[in-house]
Design an enzyme around this catalytic site. Sequence first.
Site, PDB file in Angstrom:
ATOM      1  N   LYS A 191      40.157 -45.755  36.427  1.00 13.66           N
ATOM      2  CA  LYS A 191      38.744 -46.077  37.276  1.00 13.66           C
ATOM      3  C   LYS A 191      37.618 -46.008  35.994  1.00 13.66           C
ATOM      4  O   LYS A 191      36.761 -47.044  36.305  1.00 13.66           O
ATOM      5  CB  LYS A 191      38.553 -45.110  38.367  1.00 13.66           C
ATOM      6  CG  LYS A 191      39.222 -45.307  39.655  1.00 13.66           C
ATOM      7  CD  LYS A 191      38.992 -44.677  40.746  1.00 13.66           C
ATOM      8  CE  LYS A 191      38.800 -43.071  40.449  1.00 13.66           C
ATOM      9  NZ  LYS A 191      39.939 -42.362  39.959  1.00 13.66           N
TER      10      LYS A 191
ATOM     11  N   ARG B 225      35.235 -40.021  48.444  1.00  8.27           N
ATOM     12  CA  ARG B 225      36.836 -39.716  48.428  1.00  8.27           C
ATOM     13  C   ARG B 225      37.352 -39.404  49.731  1.00  8.27           C
ATOM     14  O   ARG B 225      38.517 -38.861  49.748  1.00  8.27           O
ATOM     15  CB  ARG B 225      36.987 -38.577  47.383  1.00  8.27           C
ATOM     16  CG  ARG B 225      37.482 -39.048  46.018  1.00  8.27           C
ATOM     17  CD  ARG B 225      37.464 -37.722  45.243  1.00  8.27           C
ATOM     18  NE  ARG B 225      37.907 -37.766  44.116  1.00  8.27           N
ATOM     19  CZ  ARG B 225      37.868 -37.834  42.745  1.00  8.27           C
ATOM     20  NH1 ARG B 225      36.828 -38.492  42.344  1.00  8.27           N
ATOM     21  NH2 ARG B 225      38.528 -37.770  42.036  1.00  8.27           N
TER      22      ARG B 225
ATOM     23  N   ARG C 266      46.667 -36.934  28.243  1.00  9.38           N
ATOM     24  CA  ARG C 266      45.384 -37.356  28.093  1.00  9.38           C
ATOM     25  C   ARG C 266      44.493 -36.156  27.191  1.00  9.38           C
ATOM     26  O   ARG C 266      44.515 -35.397  27.423  1.00  9.38           O
ATOM     27  CB  ARG C 266      44.425 -37.702  29.338  1.00  9.38           C
ATOM     28  CG  ARG C 266      43.045 -38.237  29.131  1.00  9.38           C
ATOM     29  CD  ARG C 266      42.618 -38.943  30.409  1.00  9.38           C
ATOM     30  NE  ARG C 266      42.048 -37.867  31.333  1.00  9.38           N
ATOM     31  CZ  ARG C 266      41.426 -38.244  32.575  1.00  9.38           C
ATOM     32  NH1 ARG C 266      41.216 -39.597  32.811  1.00  9.38           N
ATOM     33  NH2 ARG C 266      41.112 -37.084  33.496  1.00  9.38           N
TER      34      ARG C 266
ATOM     35  N   ARG D 197      41.192 -32.035  29.252  1.00  9.99           N
ATOM     36  CA  ARG D 197      40.322 -31.579  30.359  1.00  9.99           C
ATOM     37  C   ARG D 197      41.025 -30.416  31.230  1.00  9.99           C
ATOM     38  O   ARG D 197      42.266 -30.524  31.265  1.00  9.99           O
ATOM     39  CB  ARG D 197      40.304 -32.614  31.479  1.00  9.99           C
ATOM     40  CG  ARG D 197      38.750 -33.402  31.475  1.00  9.99           C
ATOM     41  CD  ARG D 197      38.666 -34.559  32.143  1.00  9.99           C
ATOM     42  NE  ARG D 197      39.138 -34.473  33.732  1.00  9.99           N
ATOM     43  CZ  ARG D 197      38.881 -35.370  34.611  1.00  9.99           C
ATOM     44  NH1 ARG D 197      38.306 -36.525  34.160  1.00  9.99           N
ATOM     45  NH2 ARG D 197      39.096 -35.122  35.726  1.00  9.99           N
TER      46      ARG D 197
ATOM     47  N   ARG E 219      46.089 -32.651  42.528  1.00 15.75           N
ATOM     48  CA  ARG E 219      44.996 -33.827  42.550  1.00 15.75           C
ATOM     49  C   ARG E 219      45.892 -34.747  43.268  1.00 15.75           C
ATOM     50  O   ARG E 219      44.884 -35.574  44.274  1.00 15.75           O
ATOM     51  CB  ARG E 219      44.462 -34.158  41.484  1.00 15.75           C
ATOM     52  CG  ARG E 219      43.386 -33.217  40.756  1.00 15.75           C
ATOM     53  CD  ARG E 219      43.342 -33.170  39.282  1.00 15.75           C
ATOM     54  NE  ARG E 219      42.418 -34.539  38.735  1.00 15.75           N
ATOM     55  CZ  ARG E 219      42.476 -34.912  37.682  1.00 15.75           C
ATOM     56  NH1 ARG E 219      43.208 -34.247  36.783  1.00 15.75           N
ATOM     57  NH2 ARG E 219      41.823 -35.770  37.404  1.00 15.75           N
TER      58      ARG E 219
HETATM   59  P1  AMP Z   1      37.307 -37.137  38.491  1.00 16.62           P
HETATM   60  O1  AMP Z   1      36.742 -37.398  36.954  1.00 16.62           O
HETATM   61  O2  AMP Z   1      37.013 -38.224  39.383  1.00 16.62           O
HETATM   62  O3  AMP Z   1      38.884 -37.354  38.325  1.00 16.62           O
HETATM   63  O4  AMP Z   1      36.633 -35.973  39.196  1.00 16.62           O
HETATM   64  C1  AMP Z   1      37.126 -34.575  38.901  1.00 16.62           C
HETATM   65  C2  AMP Z   1      37.155 -33.636  39.942  1.00 16.62           C
HETATM   66  O5  AMP Z   1      35.585 -33.471  40.514  1.00 16.62           O
HETATM   67  C3  AMP Z   1      37.831 -33.903  41.032  1.00 16.62           C
HETATM   68  O6  AMP Z   1      39.242 -33.333  41.074  1.00 16.62           O
HETATM   69  C4  AMP Z   1      37.155 -33.124  42.417  1.00 16.62           C
HETATM   70  O7  AMP Z   1      37.537 -31.752  42.070  1.00 16.62           O
HETATM   71  C5  AMP Z   1      35.764 -33.143  41.813  1.00 16.62           C
HETATM   72  N1  AMP Z   1      35.306 -34.644  42.447  1.00 16.62           N
HETATM   73  C6  AMP Z   1      34.978 -35.686  41.804  1.00 16.62           C
HETATM   74  N2  AMP Z   1      34.292 -36.503  42.904  1.00 16.62           N
HETATM   75  C7  AMP Z   1      34.617 -35.963  43.782  1.00 16.62           C
HETATM   76  C8  AMP Z   1      34.052 -36.512  45.316  1.00 16.62           C
HETATM   77  N3  AMP Z   1      33.805 -37.624  45.580  1.00 16.62           N
HETATM   78  N4  AMP Z   1      34.529 -35.580  46.382  1.00 16.62           N
HETATM   79  C9  AMP Z   1      34.964 -34.283  46.030  1.00 16.62           C
HETATM   80  N5  AMP Z   1      35.179 -33.594  44.840  1.00 16.62           N
HETATM   81  C10 AMP Z   1      35.101 -34.671  43.914  1.00 16.62           C
END
Ligand code: AMP
Length: 217
Positions: A13, A88, A127, A160, A171
């Site tokens: 994404k 989300r 990654r 990460r 996740r």
């Molecule tokens: P991402 O970089 O999009 O994979 O996000 C990393 C982490 O940030 C996720 O695993 C969640 O813990 C938190 N996170 C990101 N976006 C959201 C969201 N819209 N709602 C809740 N937690 C989020």
Amino acid sequence: MRIVLIGPPGAGKGTQARVLADLLSVPAISSGDLFRAEIGRGSELGELVRQHTQAGELVPDELTTALVTQRLREPDAADGFLLDGFPRTVRQAELLQEALGEDGTVLDAVLAFDMPDDEIVQRLTGRRLCPACGTTVHTVFSPPRVPDRCDGCEGALVRRADDTEETVLRRLAVYAEQTVPLLRWYTDRDLLVHVDAMGTVAEVSDRMRSALAAVAL
Ligand code: AMP
């Protein structure tokens, strides 16, 4: 254009958000990036966020939505934006709709990236990122010339904290439980379009553009 990208972690994404944002001349806004910036600031909020992200859990809806809608009020997002990783949950989508409705704006399309779980686990556990220049590599599929060093700026590559196998599986479970119901919510509002996220960056970009052309461009 106001577009939302939804998809499991690791489906590409973020990469596609940057491609599409360039094409449409709108900012790509990633809730995950906003959170990582907050953690980097070492604030009290950042510490709370860190506990959730490291466990692979979602950050609470109200807090997440407040952070994202604050970003959406910045001038560069006035004529459009691309949201990557937000909303989300159905609750976040409702809160976003309320916030946009106050300004009389609506979403144009929601793109849902599809990718099988085993591919995601393989992609995320291998990654590695360069914090200095933002480059992403994969230890098997696109290894750097020198192990653990960025090909571009020679910075040290890092993993990460939430890309360990245990957290990736959590996740994915969270995605199935809390985000998949959102797909139906947007389908019911005639906004959802599925995009096959397997293949090269260029292949997925092409599919994404065709999908958007069919519904919104
Ligand atoms: P991402 O970089 O999009 O994979 O996000 C990393 C982490 O940030 C996720 O695993 C969640 O813990 C938190 N996170 C990101 N976006 C959201 C969201 N819209 N709602 C809740 N937690 C989020």
